[in-house]
Design an enzyme around this catalytic site. Structure first.
Site, mmCIF file in Angstrom:
data_model
loop_
_atom_site.group_PDB
_atom_site.id
_atom_site.type_symbol
_atom_site.label_atom_id
_atom_site.label_comp_id
_atom_site.label_asym_id
_atom_site.label_seq_id
_atom_site.Cartn_x
_atom_site.Cartn_y
_atom_site.Cartn_z
ATOM 1 N N HIS A 125 0.732 -1.255 -0.001
ATOM 2 C CA HIS A 125 0.019 -0.077 -0.002
ATOM 3 C C HIS A 125 0.966 1.201 0.080
ATOM 4 O O HIS A 125 2.024 1.101 0.554
ATOM 5 C CB HIS A 125 -1.003 0.029 1.224
ATOM 6 N N CYS A 178 0.034 2.590 -4.719
ATOM 7 C CA CYS A 178 -0.705 3.844 -5.050
ATOM 8 C C CYS A 178 0.325 5.014 -4.606
ATOM 9 O O CYS A 178 0.980 4.905 -3.802
ATOM 10 C CB CYS A 178 -2.043 3.969 -4.264
#
Length: 384
Positions: A191, A247
């Site tokens: 992440h 991301c």
């Protein structure tokens, strides 16, 4: 009577006899003073500045926390002393154990895959990503396994669990003692988030971050810190490649030059504050899964057999597809973006439920190249 100790070296918890002055960590074998773990106060650690509401929008922080936790209790990344296993065979010797006076290594890599496996919404492709990247380095670019650190939640060596402290320690190992002719690789799959920039060194007003397995407790690793650890000290003649499948990873190394593929030009990404973010003579490249304001997918669309990070899968396929003929940075970007766009048009990149819940079903990502210097992207070959 027994007490709970946190090792000063690997930051893992273990149980020790209360009357011993010095205790031995079963995970990394470091000596520790016998100081018990202080019980946390009733106030959440999030409110003590680890992940401050000031730094991340409250709604996003709470949303991420809720999605990760689900209905299960917050996990601990530590292992009990009885389950800790130390790998001592020569073939599995950890590169962290190599002495400072060992024979210099020309190629080193840190490969980090965080699956958040004890959370409700886990990433299913990160372990595959790390293994595939390791194969690429060893089979095509001459990296030796004993000079590659692999951090995943599956590791038996507690120093290789992808906690914040461990990742930072491994990044320091990556650049320590590097010299002209060395090739270094940092790979991350997991992440990524962004938070407001208060140092005026981000043109978009946000710092980019990566999320260790314990980031809700210990905090994220910010791009400023990654730059200071592996980019700034890079000596002349040393090459660093960061490949980040996460991301908001566009400028995760804070490099001063970003390539605009649509216009075919380099764009100035130097800090508005006037500070310089340069190496100490070496060159750094960063290939990111998406731009700073985009999200990246964890999907099975590109390979029906396994889950993979979309960017990692297409990068490896593009490089291997050339066989013995090297691919340029420009050609690599073209092939990666074309394949991801094809999958996007077919609606295949909604593979990560957590991203879909956070950002909606329309996930788009464009791989991004940044560097510590400008160069002709369609002439310089991509070599690790």
């Amino acid at each position: 009577m027994e007490t709970r100790i946190v090792c000063h070296r690997c930051r893992q918890k273990f149980t020790a006899t209360a009357n011993a002055e010095v205790v031995y960590c079963p995970h990394c074998h470091a000596d520790n003073p016998n100081r018990p773990v202080r019980k946390p106060s009733s106030t959440s650690s999030l409110e003590h500045g680890k992940i401050s509401p000031r730094l991340i929008g409250k709604s996003m922080k709470e949303k991420m926390k809720k999605l990760l936790h689900g209905d299960t209790p917050k996990p601990s990344v530590s292992t009990s002393p009885s389950s800790a296993i130390t790998v001592t065979s020569h073939s599995n010797r950890c590169a962290l154990d190599n002495s400072d006076d060992a024979v210099p290594v020309k190629k080193r890599a840190v490969l980090c895959g965080v699956s958040y496996k004890k959370w409700k919404y886990k990433l299913k492709g990160t372990i595959n990503d790390v293994l595939n990247m390791k194969d690429l380095l060893t089979q095509m670019y001459g990296f030796e396994e004993q000079n590659i650190l692999v951090l995943t939640e599956e590791q038996l060596d507690a120093r290789l669990i992808p906690t914040k402290a461990n990742i930072e320690n491994c990044l320091r190992w990556l650049v320590k003692g590097s010299r002209s002719g060395d090739s270094l690789v940092f790979y991350y799959s997991g992440h990524g988030l962004r938070q407001p920039d208060f140092n005026q060194d981000e043109r978009d007003g946000f710092d980019e971050t990566i999320c260790p397995v314990d980031f809700l407790k210990e905090g994220m690793i910010v791009d400023n810190d990654i730059y200071a650890t592996i980019v700034k000290p890079l000596p002349k003649g040393v090459t660093l490649h960061a490949i980040v499948d996460a991301c908001h990873s566009g400028t995760i190394l804070d490099l001063e030059h970003v390539y605009d593929k649509q216009k075919g030009i380099w764009i100035d990404n130097s800090p508005p504050s006037g500070a310089r973010k340069q190496t100490s003579g070496g060159i750094a490249y960063s290939i990111s899964a998406c731009e700073d304001d985009q999200v990246a997918a964890d999907t099975s669309a590109l390979n029906s057999k396994t889950m993979n990070g979309a960017m990692t899968f297409v990068l490896i396929e593009a490089v291997k597809g050339r066989g013995q003929r090297n691919i340029t940075y420009g050609e690599l970007l073209d092939e990666m973006e074309d394949r991801i766009e094809q999958a996007n048009q077919q609606g295949c990149l909604g593979g990560s439920r957590i991203l879909t819940r956070l950002f909606g079903p329309n996930l788009t990502q464009k791989p991004m190249l940044s560097a510590s210097e400008e160069f002709p992207v369609y002439k310089r070959e991509f070599k690790l």
